[in-house]
Scaffold this motif. Structure first.
Motif, PDB file in Angstrom:
ATOM      1  N   ILE A  15     -15.115  25.673-103.931  1.00 34.95           N
ATOM      2  CA  ILE A  15     -15.542  25.055-102.674  1.00 34.95           C
ATOM      3  C   ILE A  15     -16.913  25.573-102.261  1.00 34.95           C
ATOM      4  O   ILE A  15     -17.804  24.806-101.899  1.00 34.95           O
ATOM      5  CB  ILE A  15     -14.510  25.345-101.564  1.00 34.95           C
ATOM      6  CG1 ILE A  15     -13.250  24.530-101.778  1.00 34.95           C
ATOM      7  CG2 ILE A  15     -15.090  25.089-100.183  1.00 34.95           C
ATOM      8  CD1 ILE A  15     -12.088  25.009-100.931  1.00 34.95           C
ATOM      9  N   SER A  16     -17.085  26.884-102.309  1.00 34.19           N
ATOM     10  CA  SER A  16     -18.344  27.472-101.838  1.00 34.19           C
ATOM     11  C   SER A  16     -19.520  27.076-102.731  1.00 34.19           C
ATOM     12  O   SER A  16     -20.615  26.796-102.239  1.00 34.19           O
ATOM     13  CB  SER A  16     -18.237  28.990-101.719  1.00 34.19           C
ATOM     14  OG  SER A  16     -17.986  29.578-102.972  1.00 34.19           O
ATOM     15  N   ASP A  51     -18.567  24.964 -93.440  1.00 31.98           N
ATOM     16  CA  ASP A  51     -17.334  24.536 -94.104  1.00 31.98           C
ATOM     17  C   ASP A  51     -16.766  25.655 -94.975  1.00 31.98           C
ATOM     18  O   ASP A  51     -15.559  25.904 -94.976  1.00 31.98           O
ATOM     19  CB  ASP A  51     -17.585  23.283 -94.943  1.00 31.98           C
ATOM     20  CG  ASP A  51     -17.999  22.095 -94.087  1.00 31.98           C
ATOM     21  OD1 ASP A  51     -17.527  22.005 -92.933  1.00 31.98           O
ATOM     22  OD2 ASP A  51     -18.790  21.273 -94.565  1.00 31.98           O
ATOM     23  N   THR A  52     -17.624  26.335 -95.708  1.00 34.41           N
ATOM     24  CA  THR A  52     -17.168  27.464 -96.526  1.00 34.41           C
ATOM     25  C   THR A  52     -16.718  28.619 -95.641  1.00 34.41           C
ATOM     26  O   THR A  52     -15.687  29.249 -95.913  1.00 34.41           O
ATOM     27  CB  THR A  52     -18.280  27.919 -97.492  1.00 34.41           C
ATOM     28  OG1 THR A  52     -18.527  26.870 -98.431  1.00 34.41           O
ATOM     29  CG2 THR A  52     -17.895  29.190 -98.230  1.00 34.41           C
ATOM     30  N   ILE A  53     -17.466  28.886 -94.577  1.00 37.97           N
ATOM     31  CA  ILE A  53     -17.097  29.969 -93.658  1.00 37.97           C
ATOM     32  C   ILE A  53     -15.687  29.735 -93.112  1.00 37.97           C
ATOM     33  O   ILE A  53     -14.864  30.657 -93.051  1.00 37.97           O
ATOM     34  CB  ILE A  53     -18.114  30.070 -92.497  1.00 37.97           C
ATOM     35  CG1 ILE A  53     -19.506  30.440 -93.016  1.00 37.97           C
ATOM     36  CG2 ILE A  53     -17.647  31.043 -91.431  1.00 37.97           C
ATOM     37  CD1 ILE A  53     -19.611  31.821 -93.622  1.00 37.97           C
ATOM     38  N   MET A  54     -15.387  28.493 -92.736  1.00 36.50           N
ATOM     39  CA  MET A  54     -14.058  28.190 -92.206  1.00 36.50           C
ATOM     40  C   MET A  54     -12.996  28.249 -93.299  1.00 36.50           C
ATOM     41  O   MET A  54     -11.871  28.686 -93.052  1.00 36.50           O
ATOM     42  CB  MET A  54     -14.067  26.835 -91.509  1.00 36.50           C
ATOM     43  CG  MET A  54     -14.827  26.857 -90.205  1.00 36.50           C
ATOM     44  SD  MET A  54     -14.744  25.250 -89.402  1.00 36.50           S
ATOM     45  CE  MET A  54     -15.413  25.660 -87.806  1.00 36.50           C
ATOM     46  N   ALA A  55     -13.341  27.843 -94.516  1.00 32.91           N
ATOM     47  CA  ALA A  55     -12.389  27.931 -95.629  1.00 32.91           C
ATOM     48  C   ALA A  55     -12.057  29.396 -95.938  1.00 32.91           C
ATOM     49  O   ALA A  55     -10.923  29.721 -96.294  1.00 32.91           O
ATOM     50  CB  ALA A  55     -12.948  27.232 -96.867  1.00 32.91           C
ATOM     51  N   ARG A 127     -11.215  22.823 -96.455  1.00 28.73           N
ATOM     52  CA  ARG A 127     -10.232  23.816 -96.022  1.00 28.73           C
ATOM     53  C   ARG A 127      -8.854  23.491 -96.575  1.00 28.73           C
ATOM     54  O   ARG A 127      -8.076  24.378 -96.898  1.00 28.73           O
ATOM     55  CB  ARG A 127     -10.238  23.903 -94.494  1.00 28.73           C
ATOM     56  CG  ARG A 127     -11.542  24.512 -93.990  1.00 28.73           C
ATOM     57  CD  ARG A 127     -11.602  24.624 -92.500  1.00 28.73           C
ATOM     58  NE  ARG A 127     -11.766  23.378 -91.785  1.00 28.73           N
ATOM     59  CZ  ARG A 127     -12.907  22.693 -91.688  1.00 28.73           C
ATOM     60  NH1 ARG A 127     -13.988  23.122 -92.297  1.00 28.73           N
ATOM     61  NH2 ARG A 127     -12.968  21.588 -90.981  1.00 28.73           N
ATOM     62  N   THR A 128      -8.574  22.217 -96.716  1.00 26.84           N
ATOM     63  CA  THR A 128      -7.294  21.784 -97.257  1.00 26.84           C
ATOM     64  C   THR A 128      -7.119  22.217 -98.706  1.00 26.84           C
ATOM     65  O   THR A 128      -6.014  22.541 -99.134  1.00 26.84           O
ATOM     66  CB  THR A 128      -7.178  20.247 -97.144  1.00 26.84           C
ATOM     67  OG1 THR A 128      -7.233  19.903 -95.768  1.00 26.84           O
ATOM     68  CG2 THR A 128      -5.900  19.740 -97.729  1.00 26.84           C
TER      69      THR A 128
END
Length: 179
Positions: A15-16, A51-55, A127-128
């Motif tokens: 993801i990142s 988005d990566t921070i939240m993941a 995140r999913t």
């Protein structure tokens, strides 16, 4: 549980990297079109986004609790936001974090900002992926964790605080035979 965390961490790594790579294609539209047409990868620092921070926060919740703990997640999201507010957060998120920092209840602010709709963008999907990797072998738990916001957000006339979840996880539809 180690295998589940390993899969979730591999998902997070992918993801990142994808997030940072995709972010390199934001900029002047004509320049980006030229890069794409000529198959040129834009030079940049490959910075990942909010988005990566939240993941990462989702991963930490799974690591610590073995599930999505909304209070923990809200705290992590807020702490991480203030480490670097320039990661690509949208205007609603900036307002959300300022309100929470000023002492407003995260559940109330979350519901007022998103009206129970949850994340509609690619960040929610990112995140999913971490949750899906972690619960790959337990579809019942996967469904529970993925649909957590949707289950609690059925509009009612009276809404208790427990019915106002953290809304950054997307709502997914599962086949009917996946109870």
């Amino acid at each position: 549980m180690k295998d589940k965390l390993l899969l979730a961490s591999k998902s997070l790594t992918g993801i990142s990297i994808g997030d940072a790579f995709g972010e390199s294609f934001f900029g002047d539209e004509s320049l980006i079109k030229t890069f794409i047409q000529q198959r040129i990868i834009p030079e940049n620092s490959l910075d990942f986004t909010d988005d990566t921070i939240m993941a990462i926060a989702v991963f930490k919740s799974l690591e610590k609790f073995g599930e999505i703990n909304q209070g923990f997640l809200a705290g992590e999201f807020t702490r991480n936001y203030y480490l670097d507010i320039n990661r690509g957060y949208g205007p609603s998120m900036h307002q959300y974090f300022r309100a929470v920092k000023s002492g407003e209840n995260w559940k109330d602010v979350s519901y007022s900002k998103f009206e129970g709709q949850g994340s509609m963008g690619n960040g929610g999907a990112m995140r999913t992926a971490v949750i899906g990797a972690y619960f790959y072998d337990d579809l019942i738990q996967l469904k529970k964790m993925q649909n957590f916001p949707a289950k609690l957000l059925t509009p009612t006339k009276k809404r208790s605080k427990e019915q106002k979840p953290l809304l950054w996880l997307p709502r997914l539809r599962f086949r009917k035979n996946w109870e």
